[in-house]
Design a protein around this motif. Structure first.
Motif, PDB file in Angstrom:
ATOM      1  N   ILE A 189      46.730  79.983  80.663  1.00  0.00           N
ATOM      2  CA  ILE A 189      46.696  79.196  79.426  1.00  0.00           C
ATOM      3  C   ILE A 189      48.037  78.495  79.212  1.00  0.00           C
ATOM      4  CG2 ILE A 189      46.625  79.400  76.906  1.00  0.00           C
ATOM      5  CD1 ILE A 189      44.442  81.595  77.362  1.00  0.00           C
ATOM      6  N   CYS A 190      49.116  79.233  79.451  1.00  0.00           N
ATOM      7  CA  CYS A 190      50.451  78.634  79.302  1.00  0.00           C
ATOM      8  C   CYS A 190      50.683  77.541  80.336  1.00  0.00           C
ATOM      9  CB  CYS A 190      51.522  79.715  79.429  1.00  0.00           C
ATOM     10  SG  CYS A 190      51.485  80.966  78.116  1.00  0.00           S
ATOM     11  N   LYS A 204      46.718  89.386  82.016  1.00  0.00           N
ATOM     12  CA  LYS A 204      47.986  88.726  82.325  1.00  0.00           C
ATOM     13  C   LYS A 204      47.737  87.360  82.954  1.00  0.00           C
ATOM     14  CE  LYS A 204      50.884  92.817  83.191  1.00  0.00           C
ATOM     15  NZ  LYS A 204      49.872  93.879  83.320  1.00  0.00           N
ATOM     16  N   ALA A 205      46.822  87.334  83.916  1.00  0.00           N
ATOM     17  CA  ALA A 205      46.507  86.069  84.594  1.00  0.00           C
ATOM     18  C   ALA A 205      45.936  85.054  83.622  1.00  0.00           C
ATOM     19  CB  ALA A 205      45.530  86.321  85.743  1.00  0.00           C
ATOM     20  N   LEU A 237      45.949  80.298  92.390  1.00  0.00           N
ATOM     21  CA  LEU A 237      45.781  81.754  92.295  1.00  0.00           C
ATOM     22  C   LEU A 237      45.201  82.166  90.951  1.00  0.00           C
ATOM     23  CD1 LEU A 237      49.109  82.985  93.955  1.00  0.00           C
ATOM     24  CD2 LEU A 237      46.841  82.843  94.984  1.00  0.00           C
ATOM     25  N   LEU A 238      45.616  81.487  89.883  1.00  0.00           N
ATOM     26  CA  LEU A 238      45.132  81.820  88.543  1.00  0.00           C
ATOM     27  C   LEU A 238      43.716  81.311  88.289  1.00  0.00           C
ATOM     28  CD1 LEU A 238      48.340  81.040  86.456  1.00  0.00           C
ATOM     29  CD2 LEU A 238      47.438  83.299  87.027  1.00  0.00           C
ATOM     30  N   ASP A 239      43.257  80.391  89.120  1.00  0.00           N
ATOM     31  CA  ASP A 239      41.946  79.780  88.930  1.00  0.00           C
ATOM     32  C   ASP A 239      40.946  80.333  89.945  1.00  0.00           C
ATOM     33  OD1 ASP A 239      39.826  78.135  88.312  1.00  0.00           O
ATOM     34  OD2 ASP A 239      40.845  76.246  88.722  1.00  0.00           O
ATOM     35  N   LEU A 283      47.760  80.855  71.115  1.00  0.00           N
ATOM     36  CA  LEU A 283      48.783  80.584  72.124  1.00  0.00           C
ATOM     37  C   LEU A 283      49.995  81.481  71.912  1.00  0.00           C
ATOM     38  CD1 LEU A 283      49.628  78.891  74.557  1.00  0.00           C
ATOM     39  CD2 LEU A 283      50.622  77.227  72.985  1.00  0.00           C
ATOM     40  N   GLY A 284      50.307  81.787  70.657  1.00  0.00           N
ATOM     41  CA  GLY A 284      51.417  82.690  70.365  1.00  0.00           C
ATOM     42  C   GLY A 284      51.184  84.067  70.960  1.00  0.00           C
ATOM     43  N   ALA A 285      49.934  84.532  70.926  1.00  0.00           N
ATOM     44  CA  ALA A 285      49.612  85.833  71.517  1.00  0.00           C
ATOM     45  C   ALA A 285      49.842  85.817  73.023  1.00  0.00           C
ATOM     46  CB  ALA A 285      48.161  86.192  71.207  1.00  0.00           C
ATOM     47  N   CYS A 286      49.447  84.722  73.678  1.00  0.00           N
ATOM     48  CA  CYS A 286      49.641  84.592  75.128  1.00  0.00           C
ATOM     49  C   CYS A 286      51.122  84.532  75.482  1.00  0.00           C
ATOM     50  CB  CYS A 286      48.929  83.338  75.635  1.00  0.00           C
ATOM     51  SG  CYS A 286      47.133  83.387  75.474  1.00  0.00           S
ATOM     52  N   LEU A 287      51.878  83.754  74.720  1.00  0.00           N
ATOM     53  CA  LEU A 287      53.306  83.622  74.990  1.00  0.00           C
ATOM     54  C   LEU A 287      54.046  84.935  74.779  1.00  0.00           C
ATOM     55  CD1 LEU A 287      54.207  80.092  73.602  1.00  0.00           C
ATOM     56  CD2 LEU A 287      54.834  80.992  75.845  1.00  0.00           C
TER      57      LEU A 287
END
Length: 444
Positions: A91-92, A85-86, A185-187, A125-129
Motif C-alpha cells: 500500500i505504501c 506486512k506485505a 514480490l509484493l504482488d 494509511l496511517g495504520a500501514c505506515l
C-alpha cells in the motif's frame, strides 16, 4: 544451559562490534544511520571482509538472542503476520509514500498532508505506515508525522509524485530495478505464495514439478502460467515491471563476484565460456571487460518454457540487448558475446555430450545451506562449494540475517513449482548428467 548460550552469543556480539569499529576506523568508513536515506557510499564499510563478517555476526547473534528471549507465541505470530506486512508495504509502495516523504525531507510530513497528496484515507494509511515504522521501514518522527528511513528510501523511484500520477505506467522506468523487484514480490509472488497450501494439499499437484500446476497458475493466473499471464495485454505493466525487476536482482549480489570464483587468467585466449542460466548476462559483464580474449555465450531457457509465449521471449531479448548496449556494446557487435536459449532439463546432459576431455564445468548457483552444522565432510573436496559456516552457537547458515536464498526457494515454488537445491542434490544432478564432480584443478 540457556544462560550459558546467551553469554556465548553476547560475547560473539560484543567481539564483533569491536572488530567492526576497528575496521571502520582503519578504513575511514562508518556504519550507516538508520534515520537517513540510503546512499551507496553508506555501504562502503562492507568492502572490508573483516567488517562484513563482523556485521553478519552482530545481526545473527542479536536475532538469535531475540528468538531465545521472545515469547514463542509472539515469534509465531510475527511469522504468521508476514502477509499483513506485505500488504501494508505494498500500500505504501503503490500509493507513492516514499516519493512524497522524500520531497518532504527529513522532518517528515503529517499523515493528513500525505493523504491530501495521494488521496488515501489518513486512518487506513496511517495504520500501514505505523506498522512499517514498527519494523524500521519509515519513521514516525512525532505523533502521526512520518519520514523515510534508510530502508524505506529504497522504495523511492526518484520520480516526483506528480510524475507518478501523470505517467503511472512509467513508474519503474530508468530506475535501478530494485523497487520494481519489490513490487513484483509484493504482488504476483506474494499472492501466489498465499495459496501454496492448496497446491501442497491436493493429491494431484503435491508432487508435481510442472509450471502449469503451480500456485500461481492455479490461483492467480487462473490456468495461465506466469509467462502466459504476462502475454495478456492487460498485464503489460506487470510484465514490464518484472523485466525491470530481474535487472534489479544484480543489486542484491556483489557486482564482480564472478571474478573471484575462478582463476580466469589461466584460461587460454580464445576459449569459449558458456554461462548456463545466465539470464540477461549481468554476471558476465565484468568478465567480458576484464578478459576480452575470451568468447562468451550466455545461455538460458526461453521465457516461453513449453508454452510458446513468443512475446515474453522478445521482451527478454530486448532487455538483454539494452543491458549490453549500455554497458559493453563492443562485446555484442564483435560477436564475442552471444545469447542462446535452451531447456534447463536438457542443458547439463547436452553440455556433457559436447564436452571435450579438457572442458571444465564451473557451477555458480544458489545453494540451500543446512541450518545445522555439517560434519559429514561431504563438501571437503569441492572448493567453494559452500560459504563458511557461522561460528557456534549461531545457526550454521547465519539464520535470519541470510534469508534471501530460502525466500527465493519459496517464491520459485509458488510461481513455477521449481526450487533451489542443496549441495548434495546438485552433485547428484551433475553426476546423473554424466559430469564428474572434482576439485577445480582436475580435468573435468
Amino acid at each position: 544451559m540457556t544462560l550459558s548460550k546467551l553469554h556465548d552469543l553476547l560475547n560473539l556480539l560484543t567481539d564483533a562490534v569491536t572488530q567492526l569499529e576497528e575496521a571502520c576506523t582503519k578504513n575511514g568508513t562508518s556504519i550507516p544511520d538508520l534515520d537517513k536515506s540510503f546512499n551507496t557510499s553508506s555501504e562502503d564499510f562492507r568492502k572490508d571482509p573483516t567488517a562484513a563478517l563482523a556485521a553478519n555476526v552482530i545481526g545473527a547473534a542479536a536475532l538469535h538472542i531475540y528468538a531465545i528471549i521472545n515469547p514463542p507465541q509472539i515469534s509465531l505470530f510475527d511469522i504468521a503476520s508476514g502477509t499483513q506486512k506485505a500488504a501494508a508495504l505494498r500500500i505504501c509502495l503503490e500509493s507513492g509514500v516514499a516519493e512524497i516523504l522524500q520531497e518532504a525531507g527529513p522532518q517528515g510530513l503529517h499523515i493528513s498532508d500525505i493523504t491530501t497528496i495521494n488521496g488515501q484515507d489518513p486512518v487506513k494509511l496511517g495504520a500501514c505506515l505505523r506498522y512499517m515504522a514498527t519494523h524500521h521501514v519509515f519513521r514516525e518522527v512525532t505523533p502521526n508525522v512520518f519520514a523515510n528511513s534508510r530502508i524505506s528510501s529504497l522504495l523511492d523511484t526518484g520520480k516526483s509524485f506528480q510524475e507518478l500520477l501523470s505517467y503511472p505506467h512509467k513508474k519503474y522506468e530508468n530506475t535501478s530495478g530494485l523497487t520494481a523487484l519489490i513490487g513484483h514480490l509484493l504482488d504476483e509472488a506474494s499472492t501466489a505464495s498465499a495459496h501454496m497450501w492448496e497446491v501442497f494439499s491436493d493429491p494431484t499437484t503435491v508432487k508435481s514439478n510442472e509450471p502449469s500446476q503451480s500456485a500461481f497458475t492455479k490461483f492467480v493466473g487462473r490456468g495461465k502460467t506466469l509467462w502466459e499471464y504476462y502475454d495478456d495485454p492487460e498485464q503489460d505493466f506487470r510484465r514490464h515491471r518484472f523485466n525491470i525487476g530481474m535487472h534489479g536482482i544484480q543489486k542484491l549480489h556483489p557486482e564482480n563476484i564472478i571474478l573471484s570464483v575462478y582463476d580466469w587468467k589461466a584460461v587460454p585466449a580464445g576459449s569459449v565460456i558458456v554461462d548456463v542460466g545466465g539470464g540477461v548476462g549481468t554476471t558476465q559483464l565484468c568478465l567480458a571487460k576484464e578478459f576480452p580474449q575470451l568468447k562468451i555465450i550466455i545461455q538460458d531457457q526461453s521465457h516461453v518454457i513449453e508454452e510458446g509465449a513468443k512475446a515474453s521471449t522478445l521482451i527478454c531479448q530486448t532487455l538483454i540487448l539494452n543491458v549490453w548496449h549500455e554497458k559493453d556494446p563492443d562485446a555484442l557487435q564483435s560477436g564475442r558475446v552471444s545469447f542462446e536459449d535452451e531447456y534447463c532439463i536438457k542443458i547439463l546432459t547436452q553440455l556433457r555430450k559436447a564436452a571435450s576431455p579438457n572442458t571444465k564445468l564451473l557451477s555458480m548457483d544458489t545453494i540451500i545451506q543446512h541450518a545445522c552444522h555439517d560434519n559429514s565432510g561431504f563438501t571437503d573436496y569441492i572448493t567453494g562449494a559452500m560459504p563458511d559456516e557461522a561460528p557456534s552457537p549461531l545457526l550454521a547458515n547465519w539464520g535470519a540475517v541470510n534469508p534471501m536464498a530460502y525466500c527465493i526457494d519459496i517464491i520459485m515454488l509458488a510461481l513455477f513449482n521449481s526450487r533451489e537445491r542443496t549441495l548434495s542434490d546438485s552433485v547428484s544432478l551433475f553426476e546423473k548428467s554424466g559430469w564428474k564432480v572434482t576439485e577445480p584443478d582436475a580435468d573435468e
